[in-house]
Scaffold this active site. Structure first.
Site: not given
Ligand SMILES: *Cc1c(COP(=O)(O)O)cnc(C)c1O
Length: 362
Positions: A102, A196, A172
């Site tokens: 990511w 998540k 993030d």
């Molecule tokens: C799942 C995830 C993403 C992507 O998320 P989307 O909502 O599908 O764009 C980005 N960063 C992390 C750490 C993730 O677990």
């Protein structure tokens, strides 16, 4: 199939059962409203109460100070990869710590917008750890420094925030948001897709310090502009009302049923340590992907002695009601995502199965 299984999906992930039950109960008619949350104006006083409670719950859970905005946006964490750069980069540059897939994507998107560089990249080591502070040098003039607190695919987590001096820290936090208390004041901006650990897909939370909101260039389209989103309290256009409603219920569950994030973190650590213990005591049958001090509490990644056994493991696990344990296609192996809503009983069932499988096949 009408019975719920133990769901170890990495995302969208498991949600608390009482939240689903309440949403189901109120789907046709919110108490006192006479219509469902899907059918009322986002500018009605009823929806206003929902979005305000979602924000208030987040503020209480994370102890978010007044000078931070809480935004509910669309486009997932993936849009934040670009939006962070669009709003904050200007003609400066940004520094990224890359500890998994990511982070790589976040950097790539930022580089489409302006100047961004990796100051540490764990790829040559196959993303098994996070850097020590003496392994990277921050540009003191960087507009921001970016990291991924928990790399969902590799199962690699920062044990604590990386030191970046006075450079604004951007994170993030998609896959460990609300899994533990966080000192918000150490951050300039945190973003997290809900699916998540905090709700359904469709809403992304952004917690941003007020001085950064003011940096948004005038030339940005409204929907991509943090200042406009903040001025309109996330209601510039129609927000994802149902997703925000579920986030409200999940945060209410965290506050009133779990008892806050200290308590949630204690439960999460206990769940993770049960699983890592099975891995560590398997005599090498199971091999954890991440170095022990960098292991994720949310996504437990591991391998078996060979791919044939991994396939057999996944099949037998499924037959035992243990679902979604396949690792991400980019790394293979197995991954158990044990987000907030995964009960300890589900983790215990997985541990029992893993011990038995190793005994039979080791
Ligand atoms: C799942 C995830 C993403 C992507 O998320 P989307 O909502 O599908 O764009 C980005 N960063 C992390 C750490 C993730 O677990």
């Amino acid at each position: 199939m009408t019975q719920r299984v133990w769901n170890f999906s990495a995302g969208p992930g498991v949600l608390p059962l009482p939240v689903l039950e309440e949403a189901q109960r109120d789907l046709l008619c919110l108490p006192g409203v006479g219509a469902s949350v899907l059918e009322i104006s986002h500018r009605s006083k009823h929806f206003d109460a929902i979005i305000q409670e979602a924000e208030a719950n987040l503020r209480q859970l994370l102890n978010i100070p007044e000078h931070y905005h809480v935004l509910f946006l669309q486009g997932g964490a993936s849009l934040q990869f670009a939006m962070v750069a669009m709003n904050l980069l200007g003609d400066g540059s940004a520094d990224y710590l890359i500890t998994g897939s990511w982070g790589e994507k976040a950097l790539k998107e930022a580089q489409l917008i302006g100047k961004a560089r990796a100051i540490w990249n764990g790829k040559p080591e196959n993303f098994v750890r996070t850097p020590r502070p003496d392994e990277y040098t921050i540009d003191p003039n960087a507009r921001y420094a970016h990291f991924t607190s928990n790399e969902t695919i590799q199962g690699v987590a920062f044990p604590t925030e990386p030191p970046v001096g006075d450079v604004p820290l951007v994170c993030d936090m998609s896959s460990d948001f609300l899994s533990r208390p966080v000192d918000i004041t150490r951050y300039a901006l945190i973003y997290a897709g809900a699916q998540k650990n905090a709700g359904p897909a469709g809403v992304t939370m952004v917690i941003i310090r007020d001085d950064l909101v003011q940096r948004a260039p005038e030339t940005l389209p409204a929907m991509l502009n943090y200042r406009i989103q903040a001025e309109n309290k996330s209601l510039y256009n129609t927000p994802p009302v149902f997703a925000i409603y579920i986030v409200m219920l999940v945060t209410r569950w965290l506050l009133h049923t779990i008892g806050g994030l200290e308590q949630m973190a204690r439960i999460n650590r206990e769940k993770a340590s049960l699983l890592y213990q099975v891995i560590d005591e398997s005599g090498g049958f199971y091999r954890g992907h991440a170095h022990p001090e960098h292991r994720s509490v949310m996504n437990v990644t591991f391998r078996l002695p060979n791919e044939a056994l991994e396939k057999q493991f996944l099949q037998e696990a499924q037959a035992h009601g243990l679902h979604e344990l396949k690792g991400h296609r980019s790394v293979g192996g197995c991954r158990a995502s044990i987000y907030n809503a995964m009960p300890i009983e589900g983790v215990q069932a997985l541990c029992d199965f893993m011990r038995d499988f190793a005994r039979r096949n080791g």
